[in-house]
Design a protein around this motif. Structure first.
Motif, PDB file in Angstrom:
ATOM      1  N   LYS A 100      -8.097 -10.306   7.582  1.00 16.36           N
ATOM      2  CA  LYS A 100      -8.072 -11.588   8.270  1.00 16.36           C
ATOM      3  C   LYS A 100      -9.485 -12.104   8.520  1.00 16.36           C
ATOM      4  O   LYS A 100      -9.762 -13.311   8.384  1.00 16.36           O
ATOM      5  N   LYS A 101     -10.384 -11.194   8.839  1.00 15.47           N
ATOM      6  CA  LYS A 101     -11.765 -11.587   9.167  1.00 15.47           C
ATOM      7  C   LYS A 101     -12.505 -12.124   7.941  1.00 15.47           C
ATOM      8  O   LYS A 101     -13.281 -13.080   8.053  1.00 15.47           O
ATOM      9  N   TYR A 102     -12.273 -11.540   6.765  1.00 14.39           N
ATOM     10  CA  TYR A 102     -13.091 -11.862   5.594  1.00 14.39           C
ATOM     11  C   TYR A 102     -12.390 -12.737   4.552  1.00 14.39           C
ATOM     12  O   TYR A 102     -12.982 -13.051   3.524  1.00 14.39           O
ATOM     13  N   THR A 103     -11.166 -13.145   4.809  1.00 17.15           N
ATOM     14  CA  THR A 103     -10.437 -13.964   3.839  1.00 17.15           C
ATOM     15  C   THR A 103     -10.375 -15.408   4.330  1.00 17.15           C
ATOM     16  O   THR A 103     -10.003 -15.658   5.478  1.00 17.15           O
ATOM     17  N   PRO A 104     -10.721 -16.380   3.476  1.00 18.98           N
ATOM     18  CA  PRO A 104     -10.600 -17.785   3.880  1.00 18.98           C
ATOM     19  C   PRO A 104      -9.181 -18.096   4.353  1.00 18.98           C
ATOM     20  O   PRO A 104      -8.202 -17.542   3.836  1.00 18.98           O
ATOM     21  N   GLU A 105      -9.089 -18.966   5.324  1.00 17.44           N
ATOM     22  CA  GLU A 105      -7.802 -19.227   5.980  1.00 17.44           C
ATOM     23  C   GLU A 105      -6.692 -19.561   4.988  1.00 17.44           C
ATOM     24  O   GLU A 105      -5.585 -19.032   5.081  1.00 17.44           O
ATOM     25  N   HIS A 106      -6.963 -20.422   4.025  1.00 21.33           N
ATOM     26  CA  HIS A 106      -5.908 -20.863   3.119  1.00 21.33           C
ATOM     27  C   HIS A 106      -5.488 -19.774   2.127  1.00 21.33           C
ATOM     28  O   HIS A 106      -4.417 -19.856   1.531  1.00 21.33           O
ATOM     29  N   ALA A 107      -6.338 -18.750   1.951  1.00 21.33           N
ATOM     30  CA  ALA A 107      -5.995 -17.641   1.057  1.00 21.33           C
ATOM     31  C   ALA A 107      -5.259 -16.527   1.791  1.00 21.33           C
ATOM     32  O   ALA A 107      -4.720 -15.621   1.161  1.00 21.33           O
ATOM     33  N   GLN A 108      -5.238 -16.592   3.132  1.00 21.63           N
ATOM     34  CA  GLN A 108      -4.540 -15.553   3.889  1.00 21.63           C
ATOM     35  C   GLN A 108      -3.255 -16.052   4.537  1.00 21.63           C
ATOM     36  O   GLN A 108      -2.421 -15.240   4.981  1.00 21.63           O
ATOM     37  N   THR A 109      -3.057 -17.358   4.558  1.00 16.66           N
ATOM     38  CA  THR A 109      -1.851 -17.914   5.188  1.00 16.66           C
ATOM     39  C   THR A 109      -0.601 -17.465   4.446  1.00 16.66           C
ATOM     40  O   THR A 109      -0.488 -17.631   3.228  1.00 16.66           O
ATOM     41  N   GLY A 110       0.313 -16.861   5.186  1.00  8.71           N
ATOM     42  CA  GLY A 110       1.567 -16.403   4.599  1.00  8.71           C
ATOM     43  C   GLY A 110       1.476 -15.095   3.851  1.00  8.71           C
ATOM     44  O   GLY A 110       2.466 -14.631   3.278  1.00  8.71           O
ATOM     45  N   VAL A 111       0.279 -14.490   3.819  1.00  9.32           N
ATOM     46  CA  VAL A 111       0.079 -13.225   3.094  1.00  9.32           C
ATOM     47  C   VAL A 111       0.262 -12.063   4.060  1.00  9.32           C
ATOM     48  O   VAL A 111      -0.257 -12.086   5.184  1.00  9.32           O
ATOM     49  N   ASP A 112       1.010 -11.040   3.623  1.00  4.03           N
ATOM     50  CA  ASP A 112       1.148  -9.868   4.481  1.00  4.03           C
ATOM     51  C   ASP A 112       0.744  -8.594   3.748  1.00  4.03           C
ATOM     52  O   ASP A 112       0.611  -8.564   2.521  1.00  4.03           O
ATOM     53  N   ILE A 113       0.496  -7.550   4.524  1.00  7.15           N
ATOM     54  CA  ILE A 113       0.061  -6.243   4.020  1.00  7.15           C
ATOM     55  C   ILE A 113       1.058  -5.221   4.549  1.00  7.15           C
ATOM     56  O   ILE A 113       1.170  -5.029   5.767  1.00  7.15           O
ATOM     57  N   VAL A 114       1.795  -4.583   3.649  1.00  4.37           N
ATOM     58  CA  VAL A 114       2.909  -3.726   4.069  1.00  4.37           C
ATOM     59  C   VAL A 114       2.863  -2.386   3.342  1.00  4.37           C
ATOM     60  O   VAL A 114       2.294  -2.276   2.253  1.00  4.37           O
ATOM     61  N   PRO A 115       3.485  -1.359   3.936  1.00  2.33           N
ATOM     62  CA  PRO A 115       3.575  -0.075   3.233  1.00  2.33           C
ATOM     63  C   PRO A 115       4.624  -0.114   2.125  1.00  2.33           C
ATOM     64  O   PRO A 115       5.594  -0.870   2.200  1.00  2.33           O
ATOM     65  N   ALA A 116       4.394   0.683   1.103  1.00  2.07           N
ATOM     66  CA  ALA A 116       5.373   0.829   0.029  1.00  2.07           C
ATOM     67  C   ALA A 116       6.628   1.500   0.573  1.00  2.07           C
ATOM     68  O   ALA A 116       6.593   2.175   1.610  1.00  2.07           O
ATOM     69  N   THR A 117       7.748   1.316  -0.111  1.00  2.00           N
ATOM     70  CA  THR A 117       9.020   1.871   0.379  1.00  2.00           C
ATOM     71  C   THR A 117       9.687   2.849  -0.581  1.00  2.00           C
ATOM     72  O   THR A 117      10.555   3.604  -0.175  1.00  2.00           O
ATOM     73  N   LEU A 118       9.275   2.865  -1.838  1.00  2.00           N
ATOM     74  CA  LEU A 118       9.979   3.699  -2.823  1.00  2.00           C
ATOM     75  C   LEU A 118       9.472   5.131  -2.903  1.00  2.00           C
ATOM     76  O   LEU A 118      10.125   5.986  -3.497  1.00  2.00           O
ATOM     77  N   GLY A 119       8.312   5.393  -2.331  1.00  6.06           N
ATOM     78  CA  GLY A 119       7.775   6.749  -2.378  1.00  6.06           C
ATOM     79  C   GLY A 119       7.589   7.236  -3.800  1.00  6.06           C
ATOM     80  O   GLY A 119       7.098   6.519  -4.677  1.00  6.06           O
ATOM     81  N   VAL A 123       0.850  -1.192   0.000  1.00  6.25           N
ATOM     82  CA  VAL A 123       0.000   0.000   0.000  1.00  6.25           C
ATOM     83  C   VAL A 123       0.883   1.239   0.000  1.00  6.25           C
ATOM     84  O   VAL A 123       1.670   1.458   0.930  1.00  6.25           O
ATOM     85  N   GLY A 124       0.766   2.045  -1.063  1.00  7.14           N
ATOM     86  CA  GLY A 124       1.560   3.263  -1.185  1.00  7.14           C
ATOM     87  C   GLY A 124       0.669   4.482  -1.393  1.00  7.14           C
ATOM     88  O   GLY A 124      -0.550   4.420  -1.235  1.00  7.14           O
ATOM     89  N   GLY A 125       1.284   5.590  -1.770  1.00  2.55           N
ATOM     90  CA  GLY A 125       0.553   6.841  -1.931  1.00  2.55           C
ATOM     91  C   GLY A 125       0.527   7.634  -0.643  1.00  2.55           C
ATOM     92  O   GLY A 125       0.859   7.128   0.435  1.00  2.55           O
ATOM     93  N   GLY A 126       0.118   8.886  -0.740  1.00  2.00           N
ATOM     94  CA  GLY A 126       0.144   9.786   0.419  1.00  2.00           C
ATOM     95  C   GLY A 126      -0.635   9.293   1.614  1.00  2.00           C
ATOM     96  O   GLY A 126      -0.194   9.428   2.759  1.00  2.00           O
ATOM     97  N   VAL A 127      -1.802   8.685   1.378  1.00  2.01           N
ATOM     98  CA  VAL A 127      -2.645   8.220   2.485  1.00  2.01           C
ATOM     99  C   VAL A 127      -1.953   7.124   3.288  1.00  2.01           C
ATOM    100  O   VAL A 127      -2.121   7.027   4.509  1.00  2.01           O
ATOM    101  N   SER A 128      -1.127   6.318   2.626  1.00  2.72           N
ATOM    102  CA  SER A 128      -0.477   5.190   3.306  1.00  2.72           C
ATOM    103  C   SER A 128       0.509   5.643   4.375  1.00  2.72           C
ATOM    104  O   SER A 128       0.915   4.853   5.230  1.00  2.72           O
ATOM    105  N   LYS A 129       0.899   6.921   4.337  1.00  6.20           N
ATOM    106  CA  LYS A 129       1.850   7.435   5.320  1.00  6.20           C
ATOM    107  C   LYS A 129       1.239   7.569   6.714  1.00  6.20           C
ATOM    108  O   LYS A 129       1.941   7.880   7.671  1.00  6.20           O
ATOM    109  N   ALA A 130      -0.070   7.333   6.807  1.00  2.66           N
ATOM    110  CA  ALA A 130      -0.750   7.438   8.105  1.00  2.66           C
ATOM    111  C   ALA A 130      -0.224   6.422   9.102  1.00  2.66           C
ATOM    112  O   ALA A 130      -0.294   6.626  10.311  1.00  2.66           O
ATOM    113  N   GLY A 131       0.279   5.283   8.616  1.00  5.48           N
ATOM    114  CA  GLY A 131       0.881   4.297   9.510  1.00  5.48           C
ATOM    115  C   GLY A 131      -0.108   3.319  10.108  1.00  5.48           C
ATOM    116  O   GLY A 131      -1.126   2.967   9.499  1.00  5.48           O
TER     117      GLY A 131
END
Length: 314
Positions: free
Chosen positions: A282-301, A262-270
């Motif tokens: 996590k609540k709405y994704t089936p277990e096998h589709a979320q295992t090992g999946v992460d959600i991170v901020p962009a780094t290149l700006g 997730v990037g863009g100006g809004v993502s800087k909210a932290g």
């Protein structure tokens, strides 16, 4: 020197940013100059070529090392043909960009949608480096997106794949019209524009909030108020995060990426934004589709577009 280099162009409405990347996606040199879009596409193409030559001249590399040039452009494109159908932020129509730039520079040229290119930049040299399957969101004035599968941009049949901001996700009773002509798009609630709209609506309703004291509310104001404990601001932030998380849950069972970026100006909210996104995902994704999946901020700006454009050649 025999090392090949790749030049990326981020073509914006006010500025053209160019940069040199090596084969690993490391940004080595940058240059920036005005677009002057009002002078027309012909002058604009010449200016791009000039800036590309300038960035190479100012670097330790030689022109013979340039493997090619990639350009990220906002607008409606025929990507395989390298043709700009219409770019609203430039006011240019029907431009054979690939052909013109190849004639001016004498090297291969590729163009692509700016959101796709930013996603590729993060995948190649940023938060998704080394991860072949990822999905990137860009939260700014609108919501852009890009899908990377096997290290490559997935464009779809007509080049419209990855338009994540226009996933229709808000229920009809809550939905408003989007600039794309549809209703209930993610962009209407999770972009900076959507967050500001919800804040202004709250103030106009007379909700008790510190935002009422601000004359020209920005998305940053909403996040700052939320961090200070303002309940109205927190409600707005959580709504934006809710629909982002729900959209990711839907994407996860279609594409099954290893990482959401997730990037863009809004993502800087932290964490005030990312924590509820992860919770909803996590609540709405089936277990096998979320295992090992992460959600991170962009780094290149702001450099994501340059890096991704350069990566088009690979």
């Amino acid at each position: 020197m025999s090392e090949k280099i790749y030049v990326g162009v981020d073509l914006g409405g006010t500025a053209i940013k160019v940069g040199i990347c090596d084969a690993e996606g490391n940004l080595k040199q940058t240059y920036e100059g005005p677009t002057k879009a009002e002078e027309g596409a012909e002058a604009g193409m010449e200016r791009i070529a000039q800036y590309v030559r300038t960035v190479v001249e100012q670097s330790p590399y030689q022109w013979e090392q340039v493997a090619g040039v990639g350009a990220g452009i906002a607008g409606f494109l025929d990507i395989p043909k390298g043709f700009i159908k219409f770019s609203n932020n430039l006011g240019w129509r029907n431009i054979h960009a690939k052909q013109i730039l190849e004639q001016k520079l004498g090297v291969p040229v590729q163009i692509n949608n700016d959101a796709n290119v930013a996603a590729l930049g993060e995948a190649w040299g940023g938060a998704g480096k080394g991860i072949p399957n990822c999905v990137a969101y860009t939260l700014g004035t609108g919501v852009g997106g890009g899908i990377i599968i096997g290290g490559r941009i997935y464009e779809g049949f007509g080049g419209m794949a990855g338009e994540l901001g226009h996933v229709s996700i808000v229920p009809d009773l809550e939905a408003i019209n989007c600039t794309c002509g549809q209703k209930g798009c993610l962009e209407t609630v999770s972009s900076a524009t959507g967050i500001v709209r919800m804040a202004k609506d709250a103030v106009e309703r007379g909700d008790r909030t510190s935002l009422a004291l601000i004359e020209n509310i920005t998305a940053k104001d909403v996040f700052d108020a939320g961090k200070a404990g303002d309940e109205v601001a927190l409600r707005i932030i959580n709504r934006a995060a809710y629909y982002l998380g729900r959209s990711m849950a839907s994407i996860a069972v279609v594409v099954n990426p290893q990482r959401f970026i997730v990037g863009g100006g809004v993502s800087k909210a932290g964490d005030i934004l990312f924590d509820p996104i992860r919770e909803i995902f996590k609540k709405y994704t089936p277990e096998h589709a979320q295992t090992g999946v992460d959600i991170v901020p962009a780094t290149l700006g702001n450099n994501a577009g340059i890096v991704g454009a350069a990566g088009l050649l690979l």
